[in-house]
Design a protein around this motif. Structure first.
Motif, PDB file in Angstrom:
ATOM      1  N   LEU A 152     -98.112 -76.046 -39.178  1.00 34.45           N
ATOM      2  CA  LEU A 152     -98.917 -75.623 -38.037  1.00 34.45           C
ATOM      3  C   LEU A 152     -98.845 -76.653 -36.902  1.00 34.45           C
ATOM      4  O   LEU A 152     -98.875 -76.292 -35.733  1.00 34.45           O
ATOM      5  CB  LEU A 152    -100.371 -75.423 -38.479  1.00 34.45           C
ATOM      6  N   GLU A 153     -98.686 -77.913 -37.240  1.00 37.30           N
ATOM      7  CA  GLU A 153     -98.638 -78.981 -36.235  1.00 37.30           C
ATOM      8  C   GLU A 153     -97.425 -78.868 -35.317  1.00 37.30           C
ATOM      9  O   GLU A 153     -97.399 -79.451 -34.240  1.00 37.30           O
ATOM     10  CB  GLU A 153     -98.617 -80.367 -36.904  1.00 37.30           C
ATOM     11  N   ASP A 154     -96.395 -78.125 -35.738  1.00 40.28           N
ATOM     12  CA  ASP A 154     -95.181 -77.969 -34.933  1.00 40.28           C
ATOM     13  C   ASP A 154     -95.342 -76.942 -33.818  1.00 40.28           C
ATOM     14  O   ASP A 154     -94.510 -76.875 -32.921  1.00 40.28           O
ATOM     15  CB  ASP A 154     -94.002 -77.582 -35.827  1.00 40.28           C
TER      16      ASP A 154
ATOM     17  N   GLU B 201    -101.159 -66.631 -43.144  1.00 42.47           N
ATOM     18  CA  GLU B 201    -100.290 -67.805 -43.148  1.00 42.47           C
ATOM     19  C   GLU B 201     -99.854 -68.157 -41.732  1.00 42.47           C
ATOM     20  O   GLU B 201     -99.904 -67.355 -40.824  1.00 42.47           O
ATOM     21  CB  GLU B 201     -99.040 -67.505 -43.995  1.00 42.47           C
ATOM     22  N   GLU B 202     -99.325 -69.394 -41.561  1.00 45.47           N
ATOM     23  CA  GLU B 202     -98.837 -69.778 -40.247  1.00 45.47           C
ATOM     24  C   GLU B 202     -97.540 -69.041 -39.955  1.00 45.47           C
ATOM     25  O   GLU B 202     -96.766 -68.737 -40.842  1.00 45.47           O
ATOM     26  CB  GLU B 202     -98.636 -71.292 -40.164  1.00 45.47           C
TER      27      GLU B 202
ATOM     28  N   VAL C  56     -95.748 -68.319 -30.789  1.00 50.59           N
ATOM     29  CA  VAL C  56     -96.055 -69.119 -31.950  1.00 50.59           C
ATOM     30  C   VAL C  56     -97.480 -68.853 -32.380  1.00 50.59           C
ATOM     31  O   VAL C  56     -98.388 -68.844 -31.570  1.00 50.59           O
ATOM     32  CB  VAL C  56     -95.891 -70.615 -31.606  1.00 50.59           C
ATOM     33  N   GLY C  57     -97.687 -68.628 -33.673  1.00 47.65           N
ATOM     34  CA  GLY C  57     -99.032 -68.394 -34.202  1.00 47.65           C
ATOM     35  C   GLY C  57     -99.321 -69.373 -35.299  1.00 47.65           C
ATOM     36  O   GLY C  57     -98.449 -70.107 -35.723  1.00 47.65           O
ATOM     37  N   GLY C  58    -100.520 -69.359 -35.818  1.00 47.67           N
ATOM     38  CA  GLY C  58    -100.809 -70.343 -36.832  1.00 47.67           C
ATOM     39  C   GLY C  58    -101.892 -69.953 -37.802  1.00 47.67           C
ATOM     40  O   GLY C  58    -102.344 -68.832 -37.827  1.00 47.67           O
ATOM     41  N   GLU C  59    -102.277 -70.904 -38.630  1.00 47.54           N
ATOM     42  CA  GLU C  59    -103.282 -70.708 -39.665  1.00 47.54           C
ATOM     43  C   GLU C  59    -104.660 -70.635 -39.067  1.00 47.54           C
ATOM     44  O   GLU C  59    -104.949 -71.238 -38.051  1.00 47.54           O
ATOM     45  CB  GLU C  59    -103.273 -71.914 -40.614  1.00 47.54           C
ATOM     46  N   SER C  60    -105.507 -69.944 -39.740  1.00 51.83           N
ATOM     47  CA  SER C  60    -106.889 -69.846 -39.312  1.00 51.83           C
ATOM     48  C   SER C  60    -107.725 -70.865 -40.086  1.00 51.83           C
ATOM     49  O   SER C  60    -107.387 -71.238 -41.195  1.00 51.83           O
ATOM     50  CB  SER C  60    -107.392 -68.436 -39.601  1.00 51.83           C
TER      51      SER C  60
END
Length: 185
Positions: free
Chosen positions: A45-47, A80-81, A99-103
């Motif tokens: 997720l940090e990317d 998921e991310e 770009v999407g990510g984790e909740s």
């Protein structure tokens, strides 16, 4: 030259410095040709912010810039991310990457919690739908689809319930019922 899965993975590894878990190229159902869009899942997720920073830069495998945006798909924020790419093919146009990510939410959303309601009279409001369907249980949101040009209802809505059992109860109870003179589907 058209970008393939290999070029996209290499681009993210080299220019963003991130690992790509998966690349799904979107293809035309009939011809099988690449549409110039892809869903890309990043390893961490940090990317995501790093990927967004390279938006507007021209990659070495095409002559036009690649655009990157955060995923707006609700499921990407509750599961998921993921990284989403969308745009035009390398035959001409702009390739967009989202770009999407984790909740931070620990509960996973499942499709059974989402309900489609069709054949809604154009005079029924979103608030009325919410009031009717919230009687079955906790309704997170009711989204009545509107025509952007005329601001008139398109005649269908999407409901999101907190519990799948409540969603199924609402479907069973309201399917075929008459609302404002029209039978709901």
């Amino acid at each position: 030259m058209k970008a393939g899965e290999r070029e996209i993975r290499k681009y993210f590894r080299k220019n963003v410095g991130c690992r790509v878990n998966d690349v799904q190229l979107l293809r035309d159902k009939r011809t099988g040709r690449h549409k110039g869009c892809a869903y890309v899942e990043l390893g961490r997720l940090e990317d995501v912010p790093k990927a967004i920073q390279i938006s507007g830069k021209t990659p070495d495998f095409q002559r036009f810039p690649i655009l990157i945006k955060a995923s707006e798909a609700e499921k990407n924020y509750t599961l998921e991310e993921a990284v989403v790419m969308d745009g035009l093919s390398s035959a001409g146009g702009v390739v967009g990457v989202g770009v999407g990510g984790e909740s931070t939410n620990t509960t996973k959303r499942i499709e059974a919690q989402k309900v489609y309601v069709g054949s809604i009279d154009r005079n029924v409001t979103q608030a009325q739908l919410y009031a009717i369907f919230s009687k079955f249980g906790e309704l997170e949101k009711a989204m009545l689809q509107m025509d952007t040009a005329t601001s008139v209802s398109k005649g269908y809505a999407f409901l999101s319930f907190k519990c799948p059992k409540v969603a199924n109860l609402a479907i069973q109870a309201m399917s075929g019922q008459i609302l404002a003179g029209r039978q709901l589907r």
